[in-house]
Design a protein around this motif. Structure first.
Motif, mmCIF file in Angstrom:
data_model
loop_
_atom_site.group_PDB
_atom_site.id
_atom_site.type_symbol
_atom_site.label_atom_id
_atom_site.label_comp_id
_atom_site.label_asym_id
_atom_site.label_seq_id
_atom_site.Cartn_x
_atom_site.Cartn_y
_atom_site.Cartn_z
ATOM 1 N N LYS A 191 5.804 11.539 -12.062
ATOM 2 C CA LYS A 191 5.119 10.467 -12.456
ATOM 3 C C LYS A 191 5.868 9.670 -13.178
ATOM 4 C CE LYS A 191 0.674 8.307 -13.686
ATOM 5 N NZ LYS A 191 -0.734 8.233 -14.014
ATOM 6 N N TYR A 245 9.894 4.746 -16.867
ATOM 7 C CA TYR A 245 9.230 4.171 -15.920
ATOM 8 C C TYR A 245 8.085 5.155 -15.247
ATOM 9 C CZ TYR A 245 8.503 2.633 -10.921
ATOM 10 O OH TYR A 245 8.091 2.152 -9.809
ATOM 11 N N ARG A 272 5.019 5.403 -12.862
ATOM 12 C CA ARG A 272 4.661 5.315 -11.566
ATOM 13 C C ARG A 272 3.136 4.940 -11.394
ATOM 14 N NH1 ARG A 272 8.622 5.788 -8.091
ATOM 15 N NH2 ARG A 272 10.226 7.184 -8.493
ATOM 16 N N ILE A 273 2.792 4.282 -10.632
ATOM 17 C CA ILE A 273 1.283 3.767 -10.332
ATOM 18 C C ILE A 273 0.493 4.865 -9.698
ATOM 19 C CG2 ILE A 273 1.558 1.271 -10.490
ATOM 20 C CD1 ILE A 273 1.151 1.216 -7.543
ATOM 21 N N GLU A 274 -0.798 5.297 -9.916
ATOM 22 C CA GLU A 274 -1.317 6.266 -9.347
ATOM 23 C C GLU A 274 -1.201 6.388 -7.817
ATOM 24 O OE1 GLU A 274 -3.777 8.355 -10.680
ATOM 25 O OE2 GLU A 274 -3.185 7.692 -12.806
ATOM 26 N N ASP A 275 -1.157 5.434 -6.824
ATOM 27 C CA ASP A 275 -0.856 5.838 -5.663
ATOM 28 C C ASP A 275 0.422 5.740 -4.985
ATOM 29 O OD1 ASP A 275 -1.013 3.170 -6.203
ATOM 30 O OD2 ASP A 275 -2.268 2.458 -4.368
ATOM 31 N N ASP A 276 1.462 5.839 -5.991
ATOM 32 C CA ASP A 276 2.671 5.763 -5.618
ATOM 33 C C ASP A 276 3.072 7.021 -5.241
ATOM 34 O OD1 ASP A 276 5.619 5.539 -5.117
ATOM 35 O OD2 ASP A 276 5.811 4.474 -6.832
ATOM 36 N N THR A 277 3.315 7.644 -4.066
ATOM 37 C CA THR A 277 3.777 8.816 -3.567
ATOM 38 C C THR A 277 5.407 9.040 -3.117
ATOM 39 O OG1 THR A 277 3.260 8.429 -1.362
ATOM 40 C CG2 THR A 277 1.486 9.362 -2.494
ATOM 41 N N LYS A 278 6.235 8.144 -3.727
ATOM 42 C CA LYS A 278 7.403 8.202 -3.214
ATOM 43 C C LYS A 278 8.258 9.231 -4.243
ATOM 44 C CE LYS A 278 7.840 3.285 -1.722
ATOM 45 N NZ LYS A 278 8.346 2.167 -2.081
ATOM 46 N N SER A 279 7.685 9.739 -5.051
ATOM 47 C CA SER A 279 8.141 10.818 -5.841
ATOM 48 C C SER A 279 7.361 11.661 -6.610
ATOM 49 C CB SER A 279 8.855 10.053 -7.115
ATOM 50 O OG SER A 279 9.540 11.170 -8.134
#
Length: 183
Positions: A101, A89, A91-98
């Motif tokens: 990456k 998996y 993560r996309i660039e602006d995904d800040t949940k984790s």
């Protein structure tokens, strides 16, 4: 030449997984269940339909989980291609949940009786393990593989440097950790 043949790194990962599975074959069913229960106390998510899920950025954690959990996969019900699923998996660039990456996802559909044994959050099981070192060791190994680390620390005493191994387990269940420490 196919794309997979060009990825020699996958052969290395496959070799490590095969070696871990071979080592796991020397464990009894009780030991594997104890190990898996320890792992479930850590990183494994308990999902519906007798599914154990893992999300990790660590390849060693993924391989350790697969080495044991796949021995309980319900291949009869789900077939060889669906009983165990693993995928990366990103993560996309602006995904800040984790903070990570890149992660691995693994899902193993296990038999209902295995699911119920390993997903019970009852720390009294450690009382039974305390009298059987092989099961206590297996449970602890699963917990370390999921929520632990072993490091070599450098300590300075009286002007000299010493190397000491340290075991750290980080888990929110303080009662379980205290009972494990006592066992």
């Amino acid at each position: 030449m196919t794309e997979l043949q060009e990825l020699k790194e996958l052969k290395v990962v496959e070799g490590i997984l095969k070696a871990l599975i071979k080592r796991a074959k020397n464990m009894t069913i009780e030991q594997k269940l104890a190990w898996l229960r320890g792992f479930v106390y850590g990183d494994v998510s308990i999902l519906v339909n007798n599914t154990l899920g893992l999300e990790t950025s660590r390849l060693d954690t993924l391989l350790a989980f697969l080495a044991i959990a796949t021995s309980f996969a319900n291949y009869r019900k789900y077939g060889a291609n669906r009983a165990v699923r693993v995928y990366p998996y990103i993560r996309i660039e602006d995904d800040t949940k984790s903070l990570q990456k890149y992660k691995w996802h693994a899902f193993v559909y296990v038999a209902p009786e295995v699911y119920h044994k390993v997903t019970q959050r009852d720390i009294s099981i450690l009382d039974g393990y305390a009298n059987r070192l092989n099961l206590l060791s297996a449970f602890t190994a699963g917990l370390i593989d999921s929520d632990g680390t072993i490091v070599i620390s450098v300590k300075k005493r009286r002007g000299r440097l010493y190397f000491e191994p340290e075991l750290e387990i980080v888990n929110t269940d303080k009662d379980m950790l205290a009972k494990l420490q006592h066992a």
